[in-house]
Motif scaffolding. Structure first.
Motif, PDB file in Angstrom:
ATOM      1  N   ILE A 246       2.117 -80.882  21.484  1.00 29.69           N
ATOM      2  CA  ILE A 246       3.529 -80.528  21.646  1.00 29.69           C
ATOM      3  C   ILE A 246       4.252 -80.664  20.311  1.00 29.69           C
ATOM      4  O   ILE A 246       5.047 -79.804  19.919  1.00 29.69           O
ATOM      5  CB  ILE A 246       4.180 -81.426  22.726  1.00 29.69           C
ATOM      6  CG1 ILE A 246       3.557 -81.131  24.093  1.00 29.69           C
ATOM      7  CG2 ILE A 246       5.690 -81.199  22.781  1.00 29.69           C
ATOM      8  CD1 ILE A 246       3.975 -82.096  25.184  1.00 29.69           C
ATOM      9  N   SER A 260       3.909 -75.539  22.613  1.00 31.88           N
ATOM     10  CA  SER A 260       4.575 -76.757  23.077  1.00 31.88           C
ATOM     11  C   SER A 260       4.796 -76.738  24.582  1.00 31.88           C
ATOM     12  O   SER A 260       4.743 -77.777  25.238  1.00 31.88           O
ATOM     13  CB  SER A 260       5.946 -76.908  22.395  1.00 31.88           C
ATOM     14  OG  SER A 260       5.789 -77.352  21.081  1.00 31.88           O
ATOM     15  N   GLY A 264       3.268 -79.570  27.801  1.00 31.81           N
ATOM     16  CA  GLY A 264       4.347 -80.369  28.384  1.00 31.81           C
ATOM     17  C   GLY A 264       4.448 -80.170  29.884  1.00 31.81           C
ATOM     18  O   GLY A 264       4.686 -81.115  30.635  1.00 31.81           O
TER      19      GLY A 264
ATOM     20  N   TRP B 146       9.629 -83.469  25.167  1.00 28.73           N
ATOM     21  CA  TRP B 146       9.279 -82.106  25.542  1.00 28.73           C
ATOM     22  C   TRP B 146      10.500 -81.366  26.091  1.00 28.73           C
ATOM     23  O   TRP B 146      10.749 -80.209  25.777  1.00 28.73           O
ATOM     24  CB  TRP B 146       8.160 -82.130  26.587  1.00 28.73           C
ATOM     25  CG  TRP B 146       7.736 -80.767  27.041  1.00 28.73           C
ATOM     26  CD1 TRP B 146       7.046 -79.853  26.316  1.00 28.73           C
ATOM     27  CD2 TRP B 146       8.000 -80.171  28.304  1.00 28.73           C
ATOM     28  NE1 TRP B 146       6.854 -78.722  27.052  1.00 28.73           N
ATOM     29  CE2 TRP B 146       7.420 -78.886  28.283  1.00 28.73           C
ATOM     30  CE3 TRP B 146       8.650 -80.599  29.457  1.00 28.73           C
ATOM     31  CZ2 TRP B 146       7.487 -78.021  29.370  1.00 28.73           C
ATOM     32  CZ3 TRP B 146       8.718 -79.741  30.540  1.00 28.73           C
ATOM     33  CH2 TRP B 146       8.135 -78.460  30.494  1.00 28.73           C
TER      34      TRP B 146
END
Lengths: 292, 306
Positions: A246, A260, A264, B146
């Motif tokens: 990520i 990314s 995630g 994230w």
């Protein structure tokens, strides 16, 4: 729960079926995840760390020139994302399980001993636990990880050090209750020594609540590992954990959003599943604590 | 009350001393030579010796500890190894940015968590309740680094509504504060919802309805005040996580706060700055918990400290 409303002795609890179904609903996906993580190298025959610059930043589903399809795309140096995510799953699983086992075993031993012994040992251990709780745990992890340096083993050490307190407190509370029970007195009367009493008569009672805590902790540990790796304090690029993938993808948001995004998503999914499984396990083992 | 406060203060000082000691031990427990680690492979033996002397690492451990504590009382943790200023000053300059970010996140969390929790409790098992439950579950499971990256991707890269990095106007604050707040919004919503459901069956709620109050008045004047105590506790406890979360969120959004400085300092092996940054965040956490304990007495007149 009053006596009049409780079912006949031995009759199945009405809520038990629901709790069992819920346990399966979250437990089965968890087992599938573990199986896929373990079988990863067989399922995706690419090396997750092989660099293939010609195939860099291929979006998900691209058919690569030399034949294979990159279902989840490739990263900035052409490594297959599916293979990397599977490798990351193995790292998450290894770090999570080892940390929970290590901190759980240490917490069990320390907590049961403190509860049974009492006195200065108990006082010092519990003050130490209080002190550690005064630190936000991720901050302590950042500090220790920064000092130890990056490696899978160091992440496990770091997270174990930051997580033992929860286990120790619960084991201690359980031990305080159990040591007053009559069978402990009976064991003392027939001449059992402290070590035997703690191991054979008290510790077994502390294990079931710790198992529930361990499931909840597993999710937290997996998250903490990803956070440390994201900050560059976790695993090395030779062991690409989800946090690291990520972090690497941040520089390619415009040209390769999937790098990314996908790890995630997988990470979030695993953490939700572990958390729900932990809740279900608690309800299953202790039906009185069912939340409204 | 004053002896209670005195006790809490002594305890807070004890915890502060403990944190100082943990940081002291953590930096020195490293296998090998910290001075060598800080300089890296490129330094000569002479450089290492010089640094070791400058940091006082050539003295016995007890003397190091005494000097460290004496320095801590005067807020002196030595010169930063990379920046041309004392470590305390380097961190101090960055603290307002961190306070702004964490404070905004806290306000946002309370402003969103209270109404959402109330809405979910009033419309139990409705679509609102279900949505709020799922959202708060996600808020607690999705890693904040994230989430921040996803916000950047959607709102900064694709939609181009908000900037993705740095500090400036309110538009710079929106994404990092929201990222930081989301976990706490989830926690608060669940807490308020379950707290309200718990008091819903109490006698005083029934009495309030019986004397003809509207539902709005019953909730606002009778139910909510009784739910606030656990809410304040959790807000206090979560503030520590918020400050720690700021370390990560500041890194994602290149926010020039103490958390980002900490991460940079770790990368540069600038241990004096690492120490001060960790201690500042911990001290903030301890202070907030002290304030939480004190605020109980005002929130709940039944609590009397002797």
């Amino acid at each position: 729960m009053t006596a009049a409303r409780s079912p006949a002795f031995g009759a199945p609890r009405p809520a038990a079926g629901r709790a069992r179904r819920r346990l399966l609903r979250w437990g089965v996906p968890l087992l599938v995840f573990a199986a896929v993580a373990v079988a990863g190298p067989v399922l995706v025959p690419y090396d997750p760390v092989t660099v293939r610059l010609a195939d860099r930043l291929a979006p998900p589903g691209t058919l690569l020139p030399d034949g294979p399809r990159a279902w989840l795309g490739t990263d900035q140096v052409g490594k297959d994302l599916t293979a990397q995510i599977l490798q990351g799953a193995r790292i998450s699983l290894v770090v999570g399980l080892t940390t929970v086992l290590a901190s759980g075993a240490f917490g069990l031993a320390a907590g049961v001993a403190a509860g049974y012994r009492g006195g200065p040992f108990d006082a010092v251990l519990m003050r130490l636990a209080d002190l550690q709780l005064a630190f936000p745990s991720i901050l302590l992890a950042i500090l220790i990880a920064a000092v130890l340096g990056r490696s899978v083993a160091n992440v496990i050490i770091t997270l174990s050090v930051t997580r033992w307190v929860t286990f120790a407190r619960i084991a201690r509370a359980q031990s305080l209750v159990v040591k007053e029970r009559e069978f402990v007195g009976a064991a003392l009367a027939i001449g059992a020594d402290a070590l035997r009493i703690v191991r054979r008569h008290i510790a077994p009672f502390a294990v079931p609540p710790l198992v529930v805590v361990a499931t909840v902790e597993l999710g937290l540990v997996i998250l903490a590992e990803a956070s440390l790796s994201f900050l560059g304090l976790g695993t090395t690029p030779a062991h690409p954990s989800w946090g690291l993938i990520i972090a690497d993808g941040r520089d390619y948001l415009t040209t390769g959003w999937w790098i990314s995004t996908i790890p995630g998503l997988v990470l979030s999914l695993v953490v939700v599943t572990v958390g729900q499984f932990g809740d279900a396990l608690r309800d299953y083992l202790d039906p009185r604590a069912v939340a409204g | 009350m004053s002896s209670y406060l005195g006790g809490r203060l002594v305890y807070a000082l004890f915890v502060l001393w403990g944190s100082l000691t943990i940081v002291f031990v953590a930096v020195r427990i490293v296998p090998g030579d910290p001075a060598q680690m800080m300089i890296g492979a490129s330094g000569t033996q002479q450089d290492v010796e010089a640094l070791r002397h400058r940091l006082g690492l050539d003295r016995p451990l007890g003397a190091q500890y005494a000097r460290y504590l004496a320095g801590a009382v005067r807020l002196d943790f030595g010169q930063s190894l990379r920046l041309e200023e004392p470590a305390v000053q380097a961190v101090g300059e960055r603290l307002p940015a961190t306070a702004l970010l964490s404070g905004s996140a806290m306000v946002l969390a309370v402003a969103a968590g209270l109404p959402l929790g109330i809405a979910a409790a009033i419309r139990l098992r409705s679509a609102v309740d279900y949505l709020v439950s799922v959202a708060s579950l996600l808020g607690q499971s999705v890693p904040n680094f994230w989430l921040g990256i996803m916000f950047i991707l959607v709102f900064a890269r694709w939609l181009r509504w908000l900037p993705s990095a740095g500090i400036g106007g309110v538009q710079h604050l929106v994404l990092p504060a929201l990222t930081l707040a989301l976990l706490l919004i989830g926690v608060l919503t669940r807490l308020v919802r379950s707290g309200l459901l718990e008091v819903a069956g109490e006698d005083y709620v029934r009495s309030a309805y019986a004397k003809g109050l509207t539902r709005r008045a019953v909730i606002a004047r009778h139910a909510i005040p009784n739910v606030l105590i656990p809410v304040v506790t959790v807000v206090g406890l979560q503030l520590g996580n918020l400050l720690a979360g700021a370390v990560i969120v500041e890194t994602v959004f290149a926010w020039p706060g103490a958390g980002r400085l900490l991460v940079d300092a770790i990368g540069n092996r600038d241990y004096p700055v690492v120490q001060v940054a960790v201690l500042c965040i911990t001290a903030g956490f301890i202070l907030i918990n002290l304030l939480v304990d004190v605020s109980y007495a005002y929130l709940d007149p039944r609590i009397r400290y002797r």
